[in-house]
Scaffold this motif. Structure first.
Motif, PDB file in Angstrom:
ATOM      1  N   ASP A  10      -5.803  20.354  21.178  1.00  0.00           N
ATOM      2  CA  ASP A  10      -6.924  19.922  20.342  1.00  0.00           C
ATOM      3  C   ASP A  10      -6.525  19.564  18.915  1.00  0.00           C
ATOM      4  O   ASP A  10      -7.320  18.948  18.201  1.00  0.00           O
ATOM      5  CB  ASP A  10      -7.993  21.027  20.290  1.00  0.00           C
ATOM      6  CG  ASP A  10      -8.534  21.352  21.672  1.00  0.00           C
ATOM      7  OD1 ASP A  10      -8.780  20.403  22.444  1.00  0.00           O
ATOM      8  OD2 ASP A  10      -8.711  22.548  21.984  1.00  0.00           O
ATOM      9  N   THR A  11      -5.347  19.979  18.482  1.00  0.00           N
ATOM     10  CA  THR A  11      -4.936  19.723  17.101  1.00  0.00           C
ATOM     11  C   THR A  11      -3.462  19.334  17.039  1.00  0.00           C
ATOM     12  O   THR A  11      -2.687  19.612  17.959  1.00  0.00           O
ATOM     13  CB  THR A  11      -5.145  20.966  16.216  1.00  0.00           C
ATOM     14  OG1 THR A  11      -4.324  22.042  16.706  1.00  0.00           O
ATOM     15  CG2 THR A  11      -6.608  21.386  16.195  1.00  0.00           C
ATOM     16  N   ILE A  12      -3.106  18.698  15.954  1.00  0.00           N
ATOM     17  CA  ILE A  12      -1.700  18.465  15.605  1.00  0.00           C
ATOM     18  C   ILE A  12      -1.489  18.976  14.189  1.00  0.00           C
ATOM     19  O   ILE A  12      -2.387  18.876  13.348  1.00  0.00           O
ATOM     20  CB  ILE A  12      -1.317  16.978  15.686  1.00  0.00           C
ATOM     21  CG1 ILE A  12      -2.216  16.127  14.782  1.00  0.00           C
ATOM     22  CG2 ILE A  12      -1.327  16.484  17.125  1.00  0.00           C
ATOM     23  CD1 ILE A  12      -1.767  14.680  14.673  1.00  0.00           C
ATOM     24  N   ALA A  27      -0.531  19.826   6.915  1.00  0.00           N
ATOM     25  CA  ALA A  27      -1.975  19.882   7.166  1.00  0.00           C
ATOM     26  C   ALA A  27      -2.220  19.756   8.666  1.00  0.00           C
ATOM     27  O   ALA A  27      -1.347  19.311   9.419  1.00  0.00           O
ATOM     28  CB  ALA A  27      -2.705  18.780   6.419  1.00  0.00           C
ATOM     29  N   GLU A  28      -3.426  20.138   9.083  1.00  0.00           N
ATOM     30  CA  GLU A  28      -3.800  20.104  10.489  1.00  0.00           C
ATOM     31  C   GLU A  28      -4.875  19.046  10.713  1.00  0.00           C
ATOM     32  O   GLU A  28      -5.766  18.870   9.884  1.00  0.00           O
ATOM     33  CB  GLU A  28      -4.309  21.474  10.932  1.00  0.00           C
ATOM     34  CG  GLU A  28      -4.592  21.585  12.426  1.00  0.00           C
ATOM     35  CD  GLU A  28      -5.007  22.999  12.807  1.00  0.00           C
ATOM     36  OE1 GLU A  28      -4.127  23.786  13.210  1.00  0.00           O
ATOM     37  OE2 GLU A  28      -6.216  23.312  12.692  1.00  0.00           O
ATOM     38  N   PHE A  29      -4.784  18.346  11.844  1.00  0.00           N
ATOM     39  CA  PHE A  29      -5.733  17.280  12.166  1.00  0.00           C
ATOM     40  C   PHE A  29      -6.134  17.379  13.634  1.00  0.00           C
ATOM     41  O   PHE A  29      -5.364  17.853  14.474  1.00  0.00           O
ATOM     42  CB  PHE A  29      -5.105  15.901  11.894  1.00  0.00           C
ATOM     43  CG  PHE A  29      -4.642  15.710  10.484  1.00  0.00           C
ATOM     44  CD1 PHE A  29      -5.504  15.233   9.513  1.00  0.00           C
ATOM     45  CD2 PHE A  29      -3.337  16.029  10.124  1.00  0.00           C
ATOM     46  CE1 PHE A  29      -5.070  15.065   8.208  1.00  0.00           C
ATOM     47  CE2 PHE A  29      -2.895  15.861   8.827  1.00  0.00           C
ATOM     48  CZ  PHE A  29      -3.765  15.379   7.859  1.00  0.00           C
ATOM     49  N   PRO A  30      -7.330  16.910  13.993  1.00  0.00           N
ATOM     50  CA  PRO A  30      -7.754  16.930  15.397  1.00  0.00           C
ATOM     51  C   PRO A  30      -7.068  15.829  16.192  1.00  0.00           C
ATOM     52  O   PRO A  30      -6.633  14.811  15.636  1.00  0.00           O
ATOM     53  CB  PRO A  30      -9.263  16.694  15.303  1.00  0.00           C
ATOM     54  CG  PRO A  30      -9.444  15.916  14.040  1.00  0.00           C
ATOM     55  CD  PRO A  30      -8.405  16.429  13.088  1.00  0.00           C
ATOM     56  N   THR A  31      -6.968  16.022  17.489  1.00  0.00           N
ATOM     57  CA  THR A  31      -6.340  15.036  18.366  1.00  0.00           C
ATOM     58  C   THR A  31      -7.372  14.005  18.807  1.00  0.00           C
ATOM     59  O   THR A  31      -7.714  13.883  19.985  1.00  0.00           O
ATOM     60  CB  THR A  31      -5.704  15.721  19.590  1.00  0.00           C
ATOM     61  OG1 THR A  31      -6.710  16.528  20.239  1.00  0.00           O
ATOM     62  CG2 THR A  31      -4.547  16.587  19.204  1.00  0.00           C
ATOM     63  N   GLY A  35      -8.571  11.561  13.791  1.00  0.00           N
ATOM     64  CA  GLY A  35      -7.572  12.537  13.356  1.00  0.00           C
ATOM     65  C   GLY A  35      -6.196  11.926  13.230  1.00  0.00           C
ATOM     66  O   GLY A  35      -5.452  12.223  12.277  1.00  0.00           O
ATOM     67  N   TYR A  36      -5.822  11.057  14.158  1.00  0.00           N
ATOM     68  CA  TYR A  36      -4.518  10.393  14.080  1.00  0.00           C
ATOM     69  C   TYR A  36      -4.442   9.482  12.862  1.00  0.00           C
ATOM     70  O   TYR A  36      -3.420   9.427  12.168  1.00  0.00           O
ATOM     71  CB  TYR A  36      -4.263   9.581  15.350  1.00  0.00           C
ATOM     72  CG  TYR A  36      -4.177  10.415  16.609  1.00  0.00           C
ATOM     73  CD1 TYR A  36      -3.634  11.697  16.585  1.00  0.00           C
ATOM     74  CD2 TYR A  36      -4.645   9.918  17.822  1.00  0.00           C
ATOM     75  CE1 TYR A  36      -3.569  12.462  17.739  1.00  0.00           C
ATOM     76  CE2 TYR A  36      -4.572  10.683  18.977  1.00  0.00           C
ATOM     77  CZ  TYR A  36      -4.037  11.947  18.930  1.00  0.00           C
ATOM     78  OH  TYR A  36      -3.956  12.702  20.068  1.00  0.00           O
ATOM     79  N   ALA A  37      -5.530   8.759  12.617  1.00  0.00           N
ATOM     80  CA  ALA A  37      -5.552   7.881  11.441  1.00  0.00           C
ATOM     81  C   ALA A  37      -5.429   8.690  10.154  1.00  0.00           C
ATOM     82  O   ALA A  37      -4.707   8.309   9.221  1.00  0.00           O
ATOM     83  CB  ALA A  37      -6.852   7.067  11.441  1.00  0.00           C
TER      84      ALA A  37
END
Length: 286
Positions: A10-12, A27-31, A35-37
């Motif tokens: 769910d996250t990267i 930092a953490e971002f959603p998949t 989130g990728y952008a």
């Protein structure tokens, strides 16, 4: 600067290091697409991105890898740290992300991830193999049931060949006492499963053959290379045969050429031109 990505379902977690290995930010971002952008914007905000090391480029990191490549970034595949290193430096998302970035910086991670050109072939190949495994399991169950079945069932079906037995069991009408009905019902279900999986495997193989032939006609036309072998070669190379140049004749095979010619079983081996005129070695007199 260099980036590193520790990927999950769910996250990267994204980390940035300078060209001398200094930690800059993470930092953490959603998949998700957004989130990728955001992750790519986070990386580029710290300077020019020379390379991004990603853990799990063929699994959880596939989405980010695809997005980063679409934006022109160089992505390298990073192997997960071994257990000794994890015990020494600990285990956490930021730690793994920074380790991935350092792997890209040091050159320890330099393999190009597999691209999407063989994604369909990989899916068809895996589905075909799973159908074969399930069919084999069902056939083994039939054999095991017949070993301990009552004599009437064992005598009627145990002597039949595999194909003939499957057809007979698929048409059987369970009758008799409770034990006979239960066993015959199970055998009938398994036999029908075998027939369905056989048809499924044939359909998948046909689709796989068409996909492999369209992707690399020369490889499929090579002597002794069937749909499964061609698919495995293409999946292993992953659209990037240069990274596998050390693996025997794979690079030649992917270009549609074969390695040494295979001697056919119905043709005698031919001697070398000089063998017929070679002089015999005189016996030793010592």
């Amino acid at each position: 600067m260099f980036g590193g990505v520790d990927s999950h379902t769910d996250t990267i977690h994204v980390a940035v290091v300078s060209d001398n290995g200094g930690h800059l930010a993470d930092a953490e971002f959603p998949t998700t697409a957004a989130g990728y952008a955001a992750a790519l914007a986070f990386l580029t905000a710290h300077g020019h991105v020379l390379a991004i090391g990603v853990e799990g480029t063929a699994s959880y990191g596939t989405g980010f890898t695809r997005e980063a490549r679409a934006h022109g970034h160089r992505v390298v595949e990073v192997n997960r740290p071994d257990r000794a290193e994890r015990r020494r430096i600990g285990k956490s998302d930021p730690v793994d992300a920074y380790a991935a970035a350092r792997g890209a910086l040091s050159g320890r991670a330099s393999s190009a991830p597999k691209d999407d050109t063989v994604a369909g072939i990989r899916a068809l190949h895996n589905a075909s193999r799973s159908a074969v495994k399930a069919r084999t399991a069902a056939l083994n169950q039939i054999g095991q049931i017949l070993i301990t079945a009552p004599e009437a069932i064992r005598a009627k079906f145990g002597r039949l060949k595999a194909q003939e037995r499957t057809e007979a069991l698929a048409r059987v009408r369970p009758a008799g006492d409770a034990v006979h009905v239960a066993l015959l019902t199970a055998l009938k279900s398994l036999a029908r499963r075998v027939k369905e999986l056989t048809a499924e495997h044939e359909a998948l193989t046909k689709a796989l053959d068409a996909e492999v032939t369209a992707h690399n006609p020369g490889l499929r036309a090579a002597y002794g290379v069937g749909p499964d072998t061609a698919a495995q070669l293409l999946v292993t190379a992953g659209g990037n045969p240069r990274t596998h140049a050390h693996r025997g004749g794979l690079r030649r095979a992917l270009r549609g050429r074969t390695g040494p010619r295979l001697q056919r079983q119905d043709q005698p081996a031919t001697a070398s031109p000089g063998a017929a005129t070679a002089r015999p070695t005189p016996p030793s007199t010592g």
